[in-house]
Write an enzyme that holds these catalytic residues in place. Structure first.
Site, mmCIF file in Angstrom:
data_model
loop_
_atom_site.group_PDB
_atom_site.id
_atom_site.type_symbol
_atom_site.label_atom_id
_atom_site.label_comp_id
_atom_site.label_asym_id
_atom_site.label_seq_id
_atom_site.Cartn_x
_atom_site.Cartn_y
_atom_site.Cartn_z
ATOM 1 N N GLY A 97 0.591 -1.184 -0.155
ATOM 2 C CA GLY A 97 0.063 -0.087 -0.094
ATOM 3 C C GLY A 97 0.705 1.338 0.053
ATOM 4 O O GLY A 97 0.188 2.505 0.201
ATOM 5 N N GLN A 98 2.085 1.269 -0.321
ATOM 6 C CA GLN A 98 2.762 2.489 -0.304
ATOM 7 C C GLN A 98 2.335 3.327 -1.635
ATOM 8 O O GLN A 98 2.409 2.897 -2.802
ATOM 9 C CB GLN A 98 4.275 2.063 -0.597
ATOM 10 C CG GLN A 98 5.319 3.248 -0.383
ATOM 11 C CD GLN A 98 6.714 2.946 -0.300
ATOM 12 O OE1 GLN A 98 7.131 2.094 -0.592
ATOM 13 N NE2 GLN A 98 7.547 4.201 -0.220
ATOM 14 N N HIS A 104 8.270 7.009 4.892
ATOM 15 C CA HIS A 104 7.473 7.577 6.123
ATOM 16 C C HIS A 104 7.164 6.537 7.157
ATOM 17 O O HIS A 104 6.562 5.655 6.647
ATOM 18 C CB HIS A 104 6.253 8.377 5.501
ATOM 19 C CG HIS A 104 5.698 7.565 4.532
ATOM 20 N ND1 HIS A 104 5.878 7.612 3.031
ATOM 21 C CD2 HIS A 104 4.380 7.078 4.651
ATOM 22 C CE1 HIS A 104 5.005 6.853 2.653
ATOM 23 N NE2 HIS A 104 4.066 6.471 3.476
HETATM 24 P P1 AMP Z 1 1.553 5.218 2.200
HETATM 25 O O1 AMP Z 1 0.145 4.830 1.731
HETATM 26 O O2 AMP Z 1 2.185 4.387 3.411
HETATM 27 O O3 AMP Z 1 2.572 5.473 1.252
HETATM 28 O O4 AMP Z 1 1.105 6.646 2.936
HETATM 29 C C1 AMP Z 1 0.915 7.707 2.378
HETATM 30 C C2 AMP Z 1 0.404 8.453 3.207
HETATM 31 O O5 AMP Z 1 0.532 10.013 2.796
HETATM 32 C C3 AMP Z 1 -1.109 8.418 3.373
HETATM 33 O O6 AMP Z 1 -1.724 7.998 4.548
HETATM 34 C C4 AMP Z 1 -1.806 9.743 2.858
HETATM 35 O O7 AMP Z 1 -2.938 9.928 3.332
HETATM 36 C C5 AMP Z 1 -0.847 10.600 3.420
HETATM 37 N N1 AMP Z 1 -0.840 12.052 2.618
HETATM 38 C C6 AMP Z 1 -0.926 12.019 1.059
HETATM 39 N N2 AMP Z 1 -0.718 13.406 0.895
HETATM 40 C C7 AMP Z 1 -0.626 13.972 1.864
HETATM 41 C C8 AMP Z 1 -0.261 15.365 2.123
HETATM 42 N N3 AMP Z 1 -0.241 16.355 1.262
HETATM 43 N N4 AMP Z 1 -0.409 15.666 3.451
HETATM 44 C C9 AMP Z 1 -0.221 14.667 4.513
HETATM 45 N N5 AMP Z 1 -0.467 13.564 4.381
HETATM 46 C C10 AMP Z 1 -0.460 13.076 2.836
#
Ligand code: AMP
Ligand code: ZN
Length: 118
Positions: A97-98, A104
């Protein structure tokens, strides 16, 4: 040349070209509220250095990774979820799910976490 990738959303957040709600910052790490929270507490902790996935981690990044976890602990204490419990998640590649390719650490808490994860 710096260590930011211009086409990376989280590098753009670090450059303040995309807004974010800062939770913590130091020379190596930045933490901000997730835009689509999956729990009452959902904070992302990122290194200021661009690293696309955990598979790109090098020997020299070991201390930096430790700092990400120390920062996550500090945020859990600050948000008052350290004793109740919290979950730290780092997704690698599509099936996990990345969706953003700048590593992060998700800090999730404030509700009961299920296992196994979905
Ligand atoms: P992942 O799916 O593990 O790559 O996590 C990416 C995360 O980034 C998700 O939980 C999104 O909700 C978050 N995300 C995406 N865009 C933003 C943004 N502009 N500000 C804060 N969080 C974000
Ligand atoms: Zn980046």
């Amino acid at each position: 040349m710096n260590n930011l990738a211009s086409d990376c959303l989280f590098c753009r957040i670090l450059e303040k070209k995309v807004p974010s709600k800062k939770v913590y910052e130091d020379a190596l790490c930045y933490a901000f509220e997730d835009i689509n929270p999956q729990a009452p507490v959902h904070v992302l902790v990122i290194p200021k250095k661009h690293i696309s996935t955990t598979l790109e981690l090098a020997e020299g990044d070991n201390a930096l990774m430790g700092r990400l976890f120390q920062t996550a602990n500090q945020i859990a204490r600050q948000k008052g979820i350290d004793q109740r419990g919290f979950r730290l998640v780092m997704n690698t590649n599509p099936e996990a799910g990345q969706s953003v390719y700048h590593i992060h650490l998700h800090v999730l808490g404030g509700r009961h976490m299920h296992w196994p994860p979905g």
